[in-house]
Design a protein around this motif. Structure first.
Motif, mmCIF file in Angstrom:
data_model
loop_
_atom_site.group_PDB
_atom_site.id
_atom_site.type_symbol
_atom_site.label_atom_id
_atom_site.label_comp_id
_atom_site.label_asym_id
_atom_site.label_seq_id
_atom_site.Cartn_x
_atom_site.Cartn_y
_atom_site.Cartn_z
ATOM 1 N N ALA A 1 -5.719 6.251 0.295
ATOM 2 C CA ALA A 1 -4.945 4.820 0.535
ATOM 3 C C ALA A 1 -4.372 5.035 1.956
ATOM 4 O O ALA A 1 -4.114 3.851 2.301
ATOM 5 N N GLY A 2 -4.172 6.264 2.771
ATOM 6 C CA GLY A 2 -3.763 6.148 3.917
ATOM 7 C C GLY A 2 -4.830 5.417 4.739
ATOM 8 O O GLY A 2 -4.581 4.444 5.729
ATOM 9 N N TYR A 3 -6.128 5.780 4.589
ATOM 10 C CA TYR A 3 -7.191 5.406 5.428
ATOM 11 C C TYR A 3 -7.391 3.823 5.184
ATOM 12 O O TYR A 3 -7.583 2.741 6.138
ATOM 13 N N LEU B 1 -4.960 1.537 4.367
ATOM 14 C CA LEU B 1 -3.941 0.800 5.136
ATOM 15 C C LEU B 1 -4.267 0.945 6.504
ATOM 16 O O LEU B 1 -3.966 -0.092 7.159
ATOM 17 N N LEU B 2 -4.683 2.034 7.029
ATOM 18 C CA LEU B 2 -5.021 1.982 8.554
ATOM 19 C C LEU B 2 -5.886 1.119 8.840
ATOM 20 O O LEU B 2 -5.890 0.186 9.876
ATOM 21 N N ALA C 1 0.340 3.970 -2.683
ATOM 22 C CA ALA C 1 -0.112 5.491 -2.141
ATOM 23 C C ALA C 1 1.056 6.531 -2.957
ATOM 24 O O ALA C 1 0.657 7.524 -3.190
ATOM 25 N N ARG D 1 -4.687 10.104 -2.695
ATOM 26 C CA ARG D 1 -3.749 9.765 -1.638
ATOM 27 C C ARG D 1 -4.228 9.693 -0.223
ATOM 28 O O ARG D 1 -3.773 8.766 0.473
ATOM 29 N N LEU D 2 -5.089 10.380 0.160
ATOM 30 C CA LEU D 2 -5.743 10.087 1.548
ATOM 31 C C LEU D 2 -6.444 8.924 1.657
ATOM 32 O O LEU D 2 -6.213 8.056 2.681
ATOM 33 N N TYR E 1 0.729 -1.250 -0.001
ATOM 34 C CA TYR E 1 0.081 0.139 -0.022
ATOM 35 C C TYR E 1 0.669 1.354 -0.063
ATOM 36 O O TYR E 1 0.347 2.271 -0.498
ATOM 37 N N VAL E 2 1.989 1.177 0.558
ATOM 38 C CA VAL E 2 2.984 2.295 0.443
ATOM 39 C C VAL E 2 3.274 2.442 -0.885
ATOM 40 O O VAL E 2 3.230 3.906 -1.225
#
Lengths: 83, 591
Positions: B285-287, B289-290, B88, B282-283, B84-85
């Motif tokens: 992708a962070g959610y 993975l969280l 993203a 972008r955001l 996911y990194v």
């Protein structure tokens, strides 16, 4: 591409590469390559190498994405390419 | 109330919810069908992506795998999150700016070639199809264990549900059901984990419990991981927290192939077309993975608790006193015990108790009522066979949790399998109806025709998946390596180069993709199906990790061929510079 955009792109790629180095260090470094020496260090009940491989690396991954998001928000505005 | 009654209630409630959501989010146009209209908020897309990604394998099998592998199981934890990194940072924002409907869309347009589009299309369908068959099987297994219906009936019910909400709502229906399914699956995963963590480690947070001390029993006051290291070593296994015999290079390659494969899986990538902007991509992708990390950091704790519980409750205990969950699972054939030394006591040790999966002698039981195994025994002192898949499903029973918790786990397993299946089916349907039918066969097709073709394709794909769910080909486990290896060696390099190197051209991309796929596929086929042996492995790299080498080959070939042939047309170079800045990303456009 204009000079400004070239600079924008270069900054983006530099920062991204920096984050990918951290990405590689926590997973391939701490989680795989150096797991044995790190396991000799104990944090509470966790051997450190094992902790990185099964917990720590994942926490760092999550942070990396949010840090990149915040950095790019700023960069987009600075170079006036935001939506 | 019994487990069965609770399970009917939980599954009934969650299924009604999915159907209700599907009905209110049904669509009438292709944009809604392919990319949910492009207006999904980042938080919702994060949840949907997490549900899309976490399959029956993540929910049911992963903790079990780690439980038996210990440290060696980390390759799955890091491999399936680290991608996911890459997604993203390297892919999602740019693909969103490009803003079309599918992965073959990007490949075909960026490399101005229908040949490239077609190769990408075949890969997308192959990867998704291999993946979806396993999901249907997962649905069938959960049904048969918890609702006591035959596996095949379970598969048929699952097919009907998925067809209903994917066919009706397309991406929009799938997105909002996935949001609901994420909620169900994460609740179902966390509640038993919290209970067990309280019981064993005395803390409600499993991630902390993993590093805490054992609260009861003969190991009271010792760190759980120390106890596991000791138990494993005593029984002849590798210490729980230490790396095993696998070569470091192979571990590297497998982890890398899983990460890159994750980033290249079409059903994950297309989720980023559904958000309204590059910022949102972008955001989200962070959610995503969280939300994934919540389960993925709980899984190793569940694994360790399960390992401790299992050894503690059954090893060196008389079969006659074995707990009821042991006998329940013995009935399903996922646990088997052979009393090799005729002492009536269950000895669990390293090594296989017998060759292959247990086959029972029908209608015959041993002196203590155990089922008799027909397999050829090994010389190992181990007497116990435990299927790794049961650890998560049996864990609540092992820990004596209330019946409603066990029912909740069943509903969670179904949510995980169904959400992934629907995302995959949409990739198959959109690849054929959009990329093949509309872009390559009938450019004049009306909106209505394309929607109809999309729905028919979902129907056909559901039937194929269902067929393989009912008649699983013996090679299902093997083909999973295929899915990741192919995604890593086909899409990932040419998408990354397509964004970061404007010089990459059509000739390079086609040669690179073909070289990567052919190398990876040939290696996997040779070792998985044609009897290749371990000592022939290239540099000691297993077929699971070979996608890494395939990816490198793809990169090199694409780059070399591109620099020897003429540069891409001007408008393509302009397209590349335009996707590098966020401004002007409209909603995903038709074309």
């Amino acid at each position: 591409m204009s000079k400004d955009l070239k600079e924008y792109w270069k900054k983006n790629v530099t920062f991204m590469s920096f984050l990918l180095v951290i990405w590689a260090v926590v997973s391939y470094g701490c989680g795989i390559l150096f797991v044995k020496p790190l396991n000799a260090i104990k944090i509470g009940g966790f051997p450190l190498g094992f902790w990185f491989a099964q917990q720590g690396a994942i926490y760092v991954f999550v942070c990396l994405i949010f840090v990149y998001y915040a950095y790019m928000q700023k960069l987009d505005r600075e170079y006036d390419v935001h939506e | 109330m019994s487990i069965l009654a609770w399970t009917y209630i939980m599954v009934g409630l969650t299924f009604s919810l999915y159907i209700f959501i599907a009905w209110i989010s049904r669509v009438r146009d292709t944009k809604g069908f392919y990319v949910a209209g492009g207006g999904v908020p980042p938080l919702a897309n994060g949840m949907a992506t997490a549900a899309d990604w976490m399959s029956a394998a993540s929910f049911i099998s992963m903790a079990g795998l780690i439980s038996f592998l210990g440290y060696a199981g980390s390759i799955y934890l890091m491999g399936w999150t680290g991608g996911y990194v890459l997604l993203a940072l390297l892919l999602a924002p740019y693909l969103r700016k490009f803003g079309k409907y599918t992965v073959p869309d990007f490949v075909g347009d960026r490399y101005y070639s229908d040949t490239a589009r077609f190769v990408a299309l075949v890969c997308a369908i192959f990867v998704s199809l291999t993946y979806v068959c396993g999901q249907m099987r997962g649905v069938g297994i959960v049904f048969s264990r918890f609702l006591e219906v035959p596996v095949n009936t379970g598969v048929l019910i699952g097919m009907a549900i998925v067809f209903f909400y994917a066919g009706l709502g397309g991406m929009k229906g799938i997105t909002w059901t996935q949001v609901a399914q994420y909620t169900v699956l994460i609740t179902a995963y966390l509640i038993p984990a919290v209970f067990i963590s309280m019981k064993i480690a005395g803390t409600p947070i499993p991630q902390i419990g993993l590093g805490s001390t054992v609260q009861t029993g003969q190991y009271t006051g010792q760190y759980l991981l120390d106890v596991l290291d000791k138990l494993n070593t005593d029984l002849g296994f590798t210490a729980y927290t230490q790396p095993g015999a696998k070569s470091m290079l192979d571990v590297f390659c497998i982890t890398f192939a899983l990460m890159v494969g994750t980033a290249g899986l079409p059903h994950v990538i297309i989720r980023f077309y559904t958000v309204p902007s590059v910022r949102a991509a972008r955001l989200s992708a962070g959610y995503a993975l969280l939300f994934i990390a919540i389960l993925y950091t709980t899984a190793p704790a569940v694994a360790a608790f399960a390992r401790y519980n299992m050894i503690d409750t059954i090893n060196d205990k008389p079969y006659a006193e074995a707990p009821s969950w042991f006998k329940n699972w013995e009935k399903t054939g996922l646990i088997a015990w052979v009393d090799k030394n005729n002492d009536g006591i269950i000895q669990y040790r390293a090594g296989k108790p017998f060759i292959g999966k247990p086959k029972f002698v029908p209608g015959k039981t041993g002196p203590l009522g155990q089922k008799i195994v027909a397999n050829k025994l090994t010389s190992s002192p181990n007497e116990l066979y435990v299927d790794r898949d049961i650890m998560v499903l049996a864990n609540p029973e092992i820990a004596n949790l209330p019946n409603w918790v066990i029912a909740l786990v069943a509903a969670g397993g179904l949510a995980a399998a169904l959400s992934t299946a629907s995302g995959l089916l949409l990739v198959i349907a959109s690849s054929i109806s959009h990329d093949l039918y509309y872009r390559m066969i009938n450019r004049k097709a009306t909106e209505k025709q394309r929607l109809l073709v999309g729905r028919i394709m979902i129907g056909i794909a559901v039937c194929i998946a269902g067929y393989f769910g009912i008649n699983p080909p013996g090679f299902v486990a093997q083909v999973v390596a295929f899915a990741f290896g192919l995604a890593a060696s086909s899409f990932f390099p040419i998408i990354v180069l397509g964004i970061f190197s404007a010089r990459t051209n059509r000739e390079g991309a086609i040669c690179g993709m073909l070289a990567g796929i052919i190398f990876t596929a040939a290696y996997i086929i040779y070792f998985k199906f044609m009897g290749g042996t371990k000592d022939q492995w290239l540099l000691g790299i297993s077929p699971e990790g070979i996608g890494t080498i395939g990816m490198i080959i793809n990169f090199v070939v694409t780059w070399v061929v591109s620099s020897m042939t003429k540069e891409p047309p001007k408008e393509i170079q302009e397209l590349v510079s335009s996707i590098r800045t966020p401004r002007g990303a409209g909603a995903a456009v038709d074309h």
